[in-house]
Write a protein that holds these residues in place. Structure first.
Motif, PDB file in Angstrom:
ATOM      1  N   GLU A  54      -4.443  11.011  -2.768  1.00 51.30           N
ATOM      2  CA  GLU A  54      -4.399  12.462  -2.552  1.00 51.30           C
ATOM      3  C   GLU A  54      -4.254  12.849  -1.082  1.00 51.30           C
ATOM      4  O   GLU A  54      -3.891  13.983  -0.783  1.00 51.30           O
ATOM      5  CB  GLU A  54      -5.650  13.116  -3.138  1.00 51.30           C
ATOM      6  N   ASN A  55      -4.517  11.943  -0.177  1.00 57.18           N
ATOM      7  CA  ASN A  55      -4.446  12.255   1.245  1.00 57.18           C
ATOM      8  C   ASN A  55      -3.152  11.733   1.855  1.00 57.18           C
ATOM      9  O   ASN A  55      -2.435  10.960   1.236  1.00 57.18           O
ATOM     10  CB  ASN A  55      -5.655  11.657   1.979  1.00 57.18           C
ATOM     11  N   ASP A  56      -2.888  12.177   3.077  1.00 57.86           N
ATOM     12  CA  ASP A  56      -1.724  11.667   3.798  1.00 57.86           C
ATOM     13  C   ASP A  56      -1.872  10.167   3.977  1.00 57.86           C
ATOM     14  O   ASP A  56      -2.982   9.659   4.171  1.00 57.86           O
ATOM     15  CB  ASP A  56      -1.584  12.344   5.169  1.00 57.86           C
ATOM     16  N   ALA A  97       0.834  -1.211   0.000  1.00 53.25           N
ATOM     17  CA  ALA A  97       0.000   0.000   0.000  1.00 53.25           C
ATOM     18  C   ALA A  97       0.865   1.256   0.000  1.00 53.25           C
ATOM     19  O   ALA A  97       0.592   2.204  -0.736  1.00 53.25           O
ATOM     20  CB  ALA A  97      -0.935  -0.008   1.206  1.00 53.25           C
ATOM     21  N   LYS A  98       1.907   1.268   0.803  1.00 51.28           N
ATOM     22  CA  LYS A  98       2.802   2.435   0.862  1.00 51.28           C
ATOM     23  C   LYS A  98       3.546   2.599  -0.469  1.00 51.28           C
ATOM     24  O   LYS A  98       3.726   3.712  -0.954  1.00 51.28           O
ATOM     25  CB  LYS A  98       3.785   2.274   2.023  1.00 51.28           C
ATOM     26  N   PHE A  99       3.950   1.495  -1.071  1.00 48.96           N
ATOM     27  CA  PHE A  99       4.592   1.531  -2.386  1.00 48.96           C
ATOM     28  C   PHE A  99       3.650   2.177  -3.408  1.00 48.96           C
ATOM     29  O   PHE A  99       4.043   3.084  -4.141  1.00 48.96           O
ATOM     30  CB  PHE A  99       4.993   0.112  -2.813  1.00 48.96           C
ATOM     31  N   ILE A 100       2.406   1.723  -3.448  1.00 53.77           N
ATOM     32  CA  ILE A 100       1.409   2.272  -4.386  1.00 53.77           C
ATOM     33  C   ILE A 100       1.199   3.758  -4.115  1.00 53.77           C
ATOM     34  O   ILE A 100       1.124   4.567  -5.037  1.00 53.77           O
ATOM     35  CB  ILE A 100       0.072   1.491  -4.291  1.00 53.77           C
ATOM     36  N   TRP A 101       1.108   4.119  -2.851  1.00 55.66           N
ATOM     37  CA  TRP A 101       0.906   5.519  -2.467  1.00 55.66           C
ATOM     38  C   TRP A 101       2.102   6.361  -2.914  1.00 55.66           C
ATOM     39  O   TRP A 101       1.936   7.444  -3.464  1.00 55.66           O
ATOM     40  CB  TRP A 101       0.680   5.619  -0.957  1.00 55.66           C
ATOM     41  N   ASN A 102       3.320   5.848  -2.703  1.00 58.36           N
ATOM     42  CA  ASN A 102       4.527   6.596  -3.060  1.00 58.36           C
ATOM     43  C   ASN A 102       4.664   6.829  -4.563  1.00 58.36           C
ATOM     44  O   ASN A 102       5.159   7.872  -4.983  1.00 58.36           O
ATOM     45  CB  ASN A 102       5.780   5.883  -2.545  1.00 58.36           C
ATOM     46  N   SER A 156      -2.038   6.771   5.743  1.00 57.97           N
ATOM     47  CA  SER A 156      -2.459   6.368   7.080  1.00 57.97           C
ATOM     48  C   SER A 156      -2.705   4.868   7.111  1.00 57.97           C
ATOM     49  O   SER A 156      -3.383   4.323   6.242  1.00 57.97           O
ATOM     50  CB  SER A 156      -3.751   7.101   7.469  1.00 57.97           C
ATOM     51  N   ALA A 157      -2.170   4.234   8.134  1.00 55.37           N
ATOM     52  CA  ALA A 157      -2.377   2.782   8.303  1.00 55.37           C
ATOM     53  C   ALA A 157      -3.844   2.475   8.574  1.00 55.37           C
ATOM     54  O   ALA A 157      -4.281   1.335   8.445  1.00 55.37           O
ATOM     55  CB  ALA A 157      -1.504   2.259   9.432  1.00 55.37           C
ATOM     56  N   GLU A 158      -4.615   3.485   8.939  1.00 51.77           N
ATOM     57  CA  GLU A 158      -6.036   3.300   9.228  1.00 51.77           C
ATOM     58  C   GLU A 158      -6.916   3.387   7.980  1.00 51.77           C
ATOM     59  O   GLU A 158      -8.102   3.098   8.036  1.00 51.77           O
ATOM     60  CB  GLU A 158      -6.500   4.347  10.258  1.00 51.77           C
ATOM     61  N   ASN A 159      -6.332   3.779   6.856  1.00 52.43           N
ATOM     62  CA  ASN A 159      -7.080   3.874   5.616  1.00 52.43           C
ATOM     63  C   ASN A 159      -7.564   2.484   5.201  1.00 52.43           C
ATOM     64  O   ASN A 159      -6.833   1.502   5.317  1.00 52.43           O
ATOM     65  CB  ASN A 159      -6.176   4.476   4.526  1.00 52.43           C
ATOM     66  N   GLU A 160      -8.783   2.421   4.698  1.00 49.64           N
ATOM     67  CA  GLU A 160      -9.383   1.134   4.315  1.00 49.64           C
ATOM     68  C   GLU A 160      -8.598   0.423   3.212  1.00 49.64           C
ATOM     69  O   GLU A 160      -8.454  -0.800   3.226  1.00 49.64           O
ATOM     70  CB  GLU A 160     -10.845   1.341   3.888  1.00 49.64           C
ATOM     71  N   ILE A 161      -8.071   1.172   2.261  1.00 53.28           N
ATOM     72  CA  ILE A 161      -7.277   0.562   1.197  1.00 53.28           C
ATOM     73  C   ILE A 161      -6.009  -0.065   1.779  1.00 53.28           C
ATOM     74  O   ILE A 161      -5.633  -1.180   1.421  1.00 53.28           O
ATOM     75  CB  ILE A 161      -6.946   1.576   0.073  1.00 53.28           C
ATOM     76  N   VAL A 162      -5.369   0.645   2.696  1.00 52.99           N
ATOM     77  CA  VAL A 162      -4.165   0.106   3.342  1.00 52.99           C
ATOM     78  C   VAL A 162      -4.511  -1.201   4.050  1.00 52.99           C
ATOM     79  O   VAL A 162      -3.803  -2.203   3.915  1.00 52.99           O
ATOM     80  CB  VAL A 162      -3.553   1.117   4.337  1.00 52.99           C
ATOM     81  N   LYS A 163      -5.601  -1.206   4.762  1.00 46.39           N
ATOM     82  CA  LYS A 163      -6.014  -2.416   5.491  1.00 46.39           C
ATOM     83  C   LYS A 163      -6.281  -3.574   4.533  1.00 46.39           C
ATOM     84  O   LYS A 163      -5.903  -4.714   4.806  1.00 46.39           O
ATOM     85  CB  LYS A 163      -7.261  -2.136   6.326  1.00 46.39           C
ATOM     86  N   GLN A 164      -6.922  -3.283   3.404  1.00 49.52           N
ATOM     87  CA  GLN A 164      -7.249  -4.350   2.449  1.00 49.52           C
ATOM     88  C   GLN A 164      -6.025  -4.865   1.687  1.00 49.52           C
ATOM     89  O   GLN A 164      -6.036  -5.978   1.181  1.00 49.52           O
ATOM     90  CB  GLN A 164      -8.314  -3.862   1.465  1.00 49.52           C
ATOM     91  N   LEU A 165      -4.981  -4.044   1.634  1.00 53.96           N
ATOM     92  CA  LEU A 165      -3.768  -4.465   0.939  1.00 53.96           C
ATOM     93  C   LEU A 165      -2.735  -5.093   1.887  1.00 53.96           C
ATOM     94  O   LEU A 165      -1.638  -5.425   1.461  1.00 53.96           O
ATOM     95  CB  LEU A 165      -3.121  -3.288   0.202  1.00 53.96           C
TER      96      LEU A 165
END
Length: 183
Positions: A121-123, A69-74, A125-134
């Motif tokens: 577009e947002n900061d 998730a962090k990779f995708i975000w970056n 966050s480990a609490e983001n639903e996408i992060v949790k699902q990934l």
């Protein structure tokens, strides 16, 4: 229309090429790409396989230090970067890594465009639903050594040109058409 020139060789230091540490040649490639980028050279002007090795290493580093998730975000879910990495994993014969990577990309593509856009577009966050699902820790169980696969593939590339540092800078100066500082 003006066509950009393209660096036809993958430049690395002779020392890195001859070193027993497989990461040295990857790091040399990265360093040279960084010098080229500092000199205003776009990725599309650099040898494709040099760029592929660069991004496969970036992906590996992200996965070792963070998560998918962090990779995708970056990278902003940049499809061109994802395609380069998939191509690289295939060329490097990193079958386990390619399978995992494709699975995670497919999972990411299932999110609604609006949700993915909001995530990017947002900061982070480990609490983001996408992060949790990934969240998927299968990456840590992969047995293939991606550093060795990347290094071996890079070293076997017919366009690889190991040179001493002075010769590397001469090649870069010739390509860019300007004198650059070595330090």
């Amino acid at each position: 229309m003006f066509k950009k020139k393209k660096l036809k060789k993958i430049l690395v230091s002779e020392n890195s090429y001859n070193d027993n540490d497989p990461y040295k040649v990857i790091a040399s490639n990265i360093s040279i790409i960084n010098v080229l980028r500092e000199e205003g050279i776009d990725f599309d002007e650099i040898h494709d396989d040099a760029v592929i090795s660069y991004y496969v290493d970036y992906y590996l580093t992200q996965m070792q230090n963070e998560n998918f998730a962090k990779f995708i975000w970056n990278i902003g879910f940049a499809s061109d970067i994802l395609e380069l990495i998939a191509t690289g994993l295939e060329k490097m014969q990193a079958e386990e890594h390619l399978s995992y990577f494709e699975e995670m990309c497919e999972k990411t593509e299932t999110f609604a465009d609006s949700d993915l856009e909001a995530f990017l577009e947002n900061d982070y966050s480990a609490e983001n639903e996408i992060v949790k699902q990934l969240q998927n820790y299968d990456f840590k169980t992969l047995e293939e050594n991606l550093v060795e696969l990347n290094s071996n593939w890079l070293k076997s590339n017919t366009d690889l040109k190991p040179l001493n540092i002075d010769a590397i800078f001469a090649e870069i100066e010739k390509f860019t058409g300007k004198k650059i500082s070595k330090y």
